[in-house]
Design an enzyme around this catalytic site. Sequence first.
Site, short mmCIF file in Angstrom:
data_model
loop_
_atom_site.label_atom_id
_atom_site.label_comp_id
_atom_site.label_asym_id
_atom_site.label_seq_id
_atom_site.Cartn_x
_atom_site.Cartn_y
_atom_site.Cartn_z
N GLU A 26 0.84 -1.22 0.00
CA GLU A 26 0.00 0.00 0.00
C GLU A 26 0.86 1.26 0.00
OE1 GLU A 26 -1.49 1.73 3.51
OE2 GLU A 26 -1.16 -0.05 4.73
N LYS A 87 -5.25 10.64 1.03
CA LYS A 87 -5.42 9.29 1.59
C LYS A 87 -6.65 8.70 0.90
CE LYS A 87 -6.92 6.95 5.79
NZ LYS A 87 -7.40 7.15 7.16
N VAL A 107 -5.40 0.08 2.84
CA VAL A 107 -5.52 -1.38 2.68
C VAL A 107 -6.71 -1.71 1.77
CG1 VAL A 107 -6.09 -3.51 3.92
CG2 VAL A 107 -4.35 -1.95 4.83
N ASP A 139 -17.34 4.37 13.67
CA ASP A 139 -16.07 4.41 12.94
C ASP A 139 -15.50 3.00 12.78
OD1 ASP A 139 -13.74 5.01 11.68
OD2 ASP A 139 -13.03 6.47 13.15
N ASP A 143 -11.48 -0.96 5.40
CA ASP A 143 -10.58 -2.12 5.21
C ASP A 143 -11.34 -3.41 5.53
OD1 ASP A 143 -8.62 -0.23 4.79
OD2 ASP A 143 -7.42 -0.74 6.56
N LYS A 160 -3.58 -2.63 15.40
CA LYS A 160 -3.02 -1.68 16.36
C LYS A 160 -3.98 -1.45 17.52
CE LYS A 160 0.33 1.25 14.61
NZ LYS A 160 0.67 2.23 13.63
N1 PSU Z 1 -2.79 1.28 10.71
C1 PSU Z 1 -1.48 1.36 10.89
N2 PSU Z 1 -0.72 2.02 9.95
C2 PSU Z 1 -1.29 2.58 8.84
C3 PSU Z 1 -2.70 2.45 8.66
C4 PSU Z 1 -3.40 1.80 9.62
O1 PSU Z 1 -0.97 0.85 11.87
O2 PSU Z 1 -0.57 3.18 8.02
C5 PSU Z 1 -3.33 3.02 7.41
C6 PSU Z 1 -3.55 1.91 6.37
O3 PSU Z 1 -3.38 2.44 5.09
C7 PSU Z 1 -5.01 1.53 6.59
C8 PSU Z 1 -5.60 2.88 6.90
O4 PSU Z 1 -5.62 0.92 5.48
O5 PSU Z 1 -4.63 3.52 7.72
C9 PSU Z 1 -6.93 2.77 7.62
O6 PSU Z 1 -7.51 4.03 7.71
P1 PSU Z 1 -9.02 4.16 8.23
O7 PSU Z 1 -8.96 3.75 9.66
O8 PSU Z 1 -9.34 5.62 8.05
O9 PSU Z 1 -9.86 3.27 7.38
MN MN Z 2 -12.58 5.55 10.01
#
Ligand code: PSU
Ligand code: MN
Length: 306
Positions: A26, A87, A107, A139, A143, A160
Amino acid sequence: MIHPLIEVNREVLEALQDNKPVVALESTIISHGMPWPKNAATALAVEAMIRNNGAIPATIALFNGKCHVGLTPNQIEYFGKAADVWKVSLRDMPYVLSKKLYGGTTVAATMRIAAMAGIKIFATGGIGGVHRGAATTMDISADLTEMGQTSVAVISAGVKSILDIGLTLEYLETKGIPVVTIGQDEFPCFYSAKSGYTTPLRLDTPAEIASLLHAKWSLGLEGSVLIANPVPAELGIGTEQMEEHIQPALAAAAEQNIKGKEVTPFLLQYIAAHTAGESLKTNIDLILNNAKAAAAIAVAFADNHP
Ligand code: PSU
Ligand code: MN
């Protein structure tokens, strides 16, 4: 026939045509996941790690109105340095493509583009998931919904602990996504090999994982498999120690009214800034560790094609 909006570079195209192992990568992790210049250096080291372990890397990003599969080192550097990179999750793809903007793919978006190009294995650091407090904020990362429907395996260091790990595991179960931890019974949580949650499934070798992937997809069970690769013990940071940084990060996000797609990058940046070099170093080491595992899985997957 690959879709005209998808541009696969020659090396990746030839590897796919010859059924050689390819690992997708990614680009949000470069543009929004880590600070310059370590982000670009890490992305290049990840590509080298994949090559050294017998597979071809395919970093995915949007620019010039196309989904690019396979970037040059200069392009990777641009995504690490430029301030105008979007993003891009699934909902942002049509806008960023039609406006010919630069997009680092999450992702979800990376998986979809990888699937359209014919790539089945994807390495990252951590996936998005169900956020703490999701019962009221709703939220939940795209992914997870994408993993429910797109047949690309994701190798990560678990989830995480900025997220609600228990709810994320529940959501993965609801979506029919097998969650496999490599070599241990506990599901890892990114910086730490321990999370307090038992892994739904455990496999110990790339060959076993490749065999599970073939079994799933040959049955027509579309969707991802989450392959959790625990951070090596000597590199990990304890969950209690991380929690001391996560709590103020969550409080700062609430205070500053951070919402939507900004939440994850905000938390990642806050934690990186408040743990000095330590979390960033672990972050880089575990991504390299995931790239190595993903290459081995891609090699086994190409080898034991039924
Ligand atoms: N978690 C991490 N590092 C990252 C991301 C998530 O530990 O870089 C990034 C990845 O690209 C993941 C995105 O797909 O954040 C998820 O964002 P959101 O929670 O807004 O869907
Ligand atoms: Mn989100």
